[in-house]
Scaffold this motif. Sequence first.
Motif, PDB file in Angstrom:
ATOM      1  N   LYS A 154       0.834  -1.209   0.000  1.00 36.41           N
ATOM      2  CA  LYS A 154       0.000   0.000   0.000  1.00 36.41           C
ATOM      3  C   LYS A 154       0.866   1.256   0.000  1.00 36.41           C
ATOM      4  O   LYS A 154       0.507   2.264  -0.623  1.00 36.41           O
ATOM      5  CB  LYS A 154      -0.953  -0.026   1.200  1.00 36.41           C
ATOM      6  N   HIS A 157       1.726   2.381  -3.433  1.00 35.80           N
ATOM      7  CA  HIS A 157       0.577   2.824  -4.235  1.00 35.80           C
ATOM      8  C   HIS A 157      -0.310   1.686  -4.737  1.00 35.80           C
ATOM      9  O   HIS A 157      -1.181   1.918  -5.571  1.00 35.80           O
ATOM     10  CB  HIS A 157       1.038   3.676  -5.435  1.00 35.80           C
ATOM     11  N   PHE A 158      -0.119   0.456  -4.240  1.00 35.80           N
ATOM     12  CA  PHE A 158      -1.035  -0.628  -4.583  1.00 35.80           C
ATOM     13  C   PHE A 158      -2.368  -0.380  -3.872  1.00 35.80           C
ATOM     14  O   PHE A 158      -2.394   0.045  -2.709  1.00 35.80           O
ATOM     15  CB  PHE A 158      -0.466  -1.978  -4.150  1.00 35.80           C
ATOM     16  N   GLN A 159      -3.450  -0.673  -4.577  1.00 37.95           N
ATOM     17  CA  GLN A 159      -4.788  -0.495  -4.031  1.00 37.95           C
ATOM     18  C   GLN A 159      -5.467  -1.855  -3.857  1.00 37.95           C
ATOM     19  O   GLN A 159      -5.274  -2.769  -4.673  1.00 37.95           O
ATOM     20  CB  GLN A 159      -5.634   0.377  -4.974  1.00 37.95           C
ATOM     21  N   ARG A 173      -3.558  -4.185  -6.217  1.00 38.86           N
ATOM     22  CA  ARG A 173      -3.257  -3.953  -7.644  1.00 38.86           C
ATOM     23  C   ARG A 173      -2.643  -2.574  -7.843  1.00 38.86           C
ATOM     24  O   ARG A 173      -2.996  -1.603  -7.164  1.00 38.86           O
ATOM     25  CB  ARG A 173      -4.538  -4.078  -8.471  1.00 38.86           C
ATOM     26  N   TRP A 174      -1.702  -2.514  -8.795  1.00 40.03           N
ATOM     27  CA  TRP A 174      -1.063  -1.252  -9.164  1.00 40.03           C
ATOM     28  C   TRP A 174      -1.031  -1.149 -10.686  1.00 40.03           C
ATOM     29  O   TRP A 174      -0.486  -2.028 -11.361  1.00 40.03           O
ATOM     30  CB  TRP A 174       0.351  -1.191  -8.605  1.00 40.03           C
ATOM     31  N   GLU A 175      -1.652  -0.113 -11.223  1.00 43.02           N
ATOM     32  CA  GLU A 175      -1.675   0.097 -12.660  1.00 43.02           C
ATOM     33  C   GLU A 175      -0.645   1.158 -13.040  1.00 43.02           C
ATOM     34  O   GLU A 175      -0.528   2.192 -12.392  1.00 43.02           O
ATOM     35  CB  GLU A 175      -3.072   0.524 -13.115  1.00 43.02           C
ATOM     36  N   GLU A 180       2.118   7.353 -12.366  1.00 36.62           N
ATOM     37  CA  GLU A 180       2.742   6.354 -11.503  1.00 36.62           C
ATOM     38  C   GLU A 180       4.134   5.976 -12.001  1.00 36.62           C
ATOM     39  O   GLU A 180       5.057   5.753 -11.210  1.00 36.62           O
ATOM     40  CB  GLU A 180       1.857   5.105 -11.414  1.00 36.62           C
TER      41      GLU A 180
END
Length: 207
Positions: A154, A157-159, A173-175, A180
């Motif tokens: 987290k 920046h993973f959600q 998940r991280w796009e 980013e």
Amino acid sequence: MRENENTVLRGQRVLLVPYERHHVPRYHEWMKSEELQKLTASEPLTLEQEYGMQQSWREDADKCTFIILDAVLWDQGCPEHHCMVGDVNLFLTEPDNQASAEIEVMIAEPSFRGRGLGEESVRLMLSYGITVLGITIFEAKIGQENLASIRLFKKLHFQEASVSEVFQEVTLRWEVTEQERHWLTEATPFQMATYSEIKQSITDRKS
């Protein structure tokens, strides 16, 4: 994965090197730990089976792994196997176009946890996945009890994408948007070298 068989990623505190046969005995000792088996959802393997897994990581096009070395110990001249602290992996979930991958990290040596080595290793692997493998979506599947790993991803920046009560795990998940990508580039300076150069430096130390 053959793609990274001669690649080394150098950060500020870690070196990521390809998983070689000479790493297997130390790795095998790590994985005798019931704690690590639980955290990684792994079953104990024999040494022979561990060598087979290493070969699989080398040959399979949908798997990419690096062994994490402590850069401070390495720079002090310690033997490579004494510098090993864990590993970081990618499982390509769409190997044809390499658009997405599942990422894992393990700091196996307890005394090296909490030092930021896992975070930097993940950053380096994300950078490698984006720039070399063309990954655009990363996922991390983590046991609900592994709060340290959940906090780590987290922070990067993973959600949270989903929660499985059956498997007792959360998927983050991280796009890779342009924003980013820029954030990761700014936050993760690294150098890329060849493993041949690393092995030659070991030879030079012994001579």
